[in-house]
Design an enzyme around this catalytic site. Sequence first.
Site, PDB file in Angstrom:
ATOM      1  N   ARG A   2      16.465  -9.147   9.849  1.00  0.00           N
ATOM      2  CA  ARG A   2      16.696  -8.083  10.475  1.00  0.00           C
ATOM      3  C   ARG A   2      15.987  -6.824  10.073  1.00  0.00           C
ATOM      4  O   ARG A   2      16.712  -5.511  10.376  1.00  0.00           O
ATOM      5  CB  ARG A   2      16.561  -7.777  12.315  1.00  0.00           C
ATOM      6  CG  ARG A   2      16.209  -9.471  12.722  1.00  0.00           C
ATOM      7  CD  ARG A   2      16.621  -9.430  14.364  1.00  0.00           C
ATOM      8  NE  ARG A   2      15.962 -10.099  14.821  1.00  0.00           N
ATOM      9  CZ  ARG A   2      16.705 -11.089  14.787  1.00  0.00           C
ATOM     10  NH1 ARG A   2      18.183 -11.190  14.165  1.00  0.00           N
ATOM     11  NH2 ARG A   2      16.048 -12.588  15.671  1.00  0.00           N
ATOM     12  N   LYS A  17       7.077   3.695   3.273  1.00  0.00           N
ATOM     13  CA  LYS A  17       5.612   2.588   4.546  1.00  0.00           C
ATOM     14  C   LYS A  17       5.808   1.148   3.333  1.00  0.00           C
ATOM     15  O   LYS A  17       6.244   1.897   1.940  1.00  0.00           O
ATOM     16  CB  LYS A  17       3.921   3.139   3.660  1.00  0.00           C
ATOM     17  CG  LYS A  17       3.825   4.000   5.053  1.00  0.00           C
ATOM     18  CD  LYS A  17       2.480   4.800   4.190  1.00  0.00           C
ATOM     19  CE  LYS A  17       2.184   5.372   5.595  1.00  0.00           C
ATOM     20  NZ  LYS A  17       0.809   6.528   5.036  1.00  0.00           N
ATOM     21  N   LYS A  77       6.338  15.092  -0.801  1.00  0.00           N
ATOM     22  CA  LYS A  77       6.216  14.461  -0.213  1.00  0.00           C
ATOM     23  C   LYS A  77       7.287  14.405   0.645  1.00  0.00           C
ATOM     24  O   LYS A  77       6.997  13.858   1.683  1.00  0.00           O
ATOM     25  CB  LYS A  77       6.215  12.899  -1.353  1.00  0.00           C
ATOM     26  CG  LYS A  77       5.748  11.768  -0.566  1.00  0.00           C
ATOM     27  CD  LYS A  77       5.021  10.259  -0.471  1.00  0.00           C
ATOM     28  CE  LYS A  77       4.960   9.657   0.172  1.00  0.00           C
ATOM     29  NZ  LYS A  77       4.021   8.377   0.234  1.00  0.00           N
ATOM     30  N   ASN A 108      -3.125  11.928   3.096  1.00  0.00           N
ATOM     31  CA  ASN A 108      -4.864  11.775   3.121  1.00  0.00           C
ATOM     32  C   ASN A 108      -5.900  12.249   2.427  1.00  0.00           C
ATOM     33  O   ASN A 108      -6.553  11.247   1.966  1.00  0.00           O
ATOM     34  CB  ASN A 108      -4.699  10.280   3.836  1.00  0.00           C
ATOM     35  CG  ASN A 108      -3.825   9.682   4.562  1.00  0.00           C
ATOM     36  OD1 ASN A 108      -3.598   8.614   3.976  1.00  0.00           O
ATOM     37  ND2 ASN A 108      -3.681   9.391   5.906  1.00  0.00           N
ATOM     38  N   HIS A 128      -8.653  10.387   0.376  1.00  0.00           N
ATOM     39  CA  HIS A 128      -8.425   8.931   0.751  1.00  0.00           C
ATOM     40  C   HIS A 128      -9.595   8.202   2.026  1.00  0.00           C
ATOM     41  O   HIS A 128      -9.748   6.896   1.337  1.00  0.00           O
ATOM     42  CB  HIS A 128      -7.315   8.634   0.915  1.00  0.00           C
ATOM     43  CG  HIS A 128      -5.662   8.457   0.185  1.00  0.00           C
ATOM     44  ND1 HIS A 128      -5.358   9.908  -0.814  1.00  0.00           N
ATOM     45  CD2 HIS A 128      -5.233   7.415  -0.677  1.00  0.00           C
ATOM     46  CE1 HIS A 128      -4.729   9.812  -2.043  1.00  0.00           C
ATOM     47  NE2 HIS A 128      -4.540   8.374  -1.399  1.00  0.00           N
ATOM     48  N   HIS A 160     -11.044   5.657  -0.531  1.00  0.00           N
ATOM     49  CA  HIS A 160     -10.413   4.075   0.045  1.00  0.00           C
ATOM     50  C   HIS A 160     -11.740   3.174   0.627  1.00  0.00           C
ATOM     51  O   HIS A 160     -12.558   2.339   0.360  1.00  0.00           O
ATOM     52  CB  HIS A 160      -9.516   4.321   1.700  1.00  0.00           C
ATOM     53  CG  HIS A 160      -8.775   4.097   1.361  1.00  0.00           C
ATOM     54  ND1 HIS A 160      -7.838   4.681   2.645  1.00  0.00           N
ATOM     55  CD2 HIS A 160      -7.571   3.803   0.389  1.00  0.00           C
ATOM     56  CE1 HIS A 160      -6.462   4.877   2.261  1.00  0.00           C
ATOM     57  NE2 HIS A 160      -6.441   4.146   1.040  1.00  0.00           N
ATOM     58  N   HIS A 186      -7.372   2.655  -7.823  1.00  0.00           N
ATOM     59  CA  HIS A 186      -6.631   3.681  -6.560  1.00  0.00           C
ATOM     60  C   HIS A 186      -7.375   5.052  -6.852  1.00  0.00           C
ATOM     61  O   HIS A 186      -7.635   5.958  -5.817  1.00  0.00           O
ATOM     62  CB  HIS A 186      -5.375   4.014  -5.879  1.00  0.00           C
ATOM     63  CG  HIS A 186      -5.336   3.956  -4.566  1.00  0.00           C
ATOM     64  ND1 HIS A 186      -6.039   4.220  -3.873  1.00  0.00           N
ATOM     65  CD2 HIS A 186      -4.455   4.469  -4.634  1.00  0.00           C
ATOM     66  CE1 HIS A 186      -5.433   5.123  -2.893  1.00  0.00           C
ATOM     67  NE2 HIS A 186      -3.912   6.159  -3.289  1.00  0.00           N
TER      68      HIS A 186
END
Length: 380
Positions: free
Chosen positions: A132, A154, A237, A255, A258, A262, A277
């Site tokens: 956990r 992330k 950031k 984004n 993006h 994407h 990317h």
Amino acid sequence: MSGAAARETVSTFTTVPVPLGDRAYDILVGRGLLVEAGARIAALKARAVVIVTDAHVGPLYAEALAGSLRASGLNASVLTLPPGEATKSYARLEQVCDAILAAKIERGDLVIALGGGVIGDLSGFAAAIVRRGVRFVQMPTTLLSQVDSSVGGKTGINSPLGKNLVGAFHQPSLVLSDTALLDSLPLREMRAGYAEVVKYGLIDDEAFFSWCEKNWRGVFAGGPERDEAVAQSCCAKAAVVVRDEHENGDRALLNLGHTFGHALERITAYDSTRLVHGEGVAIGMTLAFRFSAALGLCPQADADRVEAHLVEVGLPTRLDQVPGGCGTPDELLDAMAQDKKVSGGALTFILAKGIGKSFIAKGVEAEKVRAFLVEQLQAR
Ligand code: GLY
């Protein structure tokens, strides 16, 4: 430069704090951090560590890192995975989780991600779910991961249904960005990471974009400008992540470029021989500025200036530069509609009123996007 968190330079390293309360951590940036890693990580008071790396990076740096950790009294084991996006899978997640358990990593111990975004995302997610949640340290080895994916927590893997669809927010306990490790990075990967550096200027810091225009050669060559670019990007950031850790608002600004990017990655089937990317982001940011200009939101001169800088460093900026083609406007729109940032059929874009003046535009009409793409594909 605006919008940045505080930072401090001591000796040759710059520290960028990420003040997230009980999840606060530091990002250290500078040449030579790899050999100091043992002492820095021992200060986190772990007993054992597992280093997760890949078969490109591991042979170059894993032994030096493990040696530094052992010299500081830490019990270190190494797991080496295949390089590439396919490693961000359920099967590899199981392998990493079991390696962490086999190394008897407890809550107070550490997982170290030594590699680019794939290794960072996968190891961070494994650290988020084993027992956990155990702590982890990011040691990013690409420009892209030093300025973006190692910061902000992330983590995740890809599902057969899409990229990054399974994951968790799990902040690292420390980020060590040794900018000397970028000396061996292929030029194409440097350029791709540099697109994300430029992004921070375009979002909310015109002065940083101007700095990039003047100093990009030093960033590529490994001079002090490289450390400055990485530290400044991390500051930018960190400031956004501290405002909106879980992307309920402002974090979506990251984004920029993006939504188009994407879509191009999806159309090129995530085939890195065609598009990586950062190249998709470079084309996407140029399109976001051109689209903003076409909508009358942004001066055309700013859109031209963005494109000129990306072209100067050797990044693609046009749809016709996608090897093997970028599909029709409808295929591009369809690829955008599958993006997880689409809600209720409306497209969300990051648009701009100028360089350093980006904003979140919700409910952008698909027909306007389609007309813009038709025009872009006819332009040359
Ligand atoms: N790479 C975008 C974010 O971390 O939110």
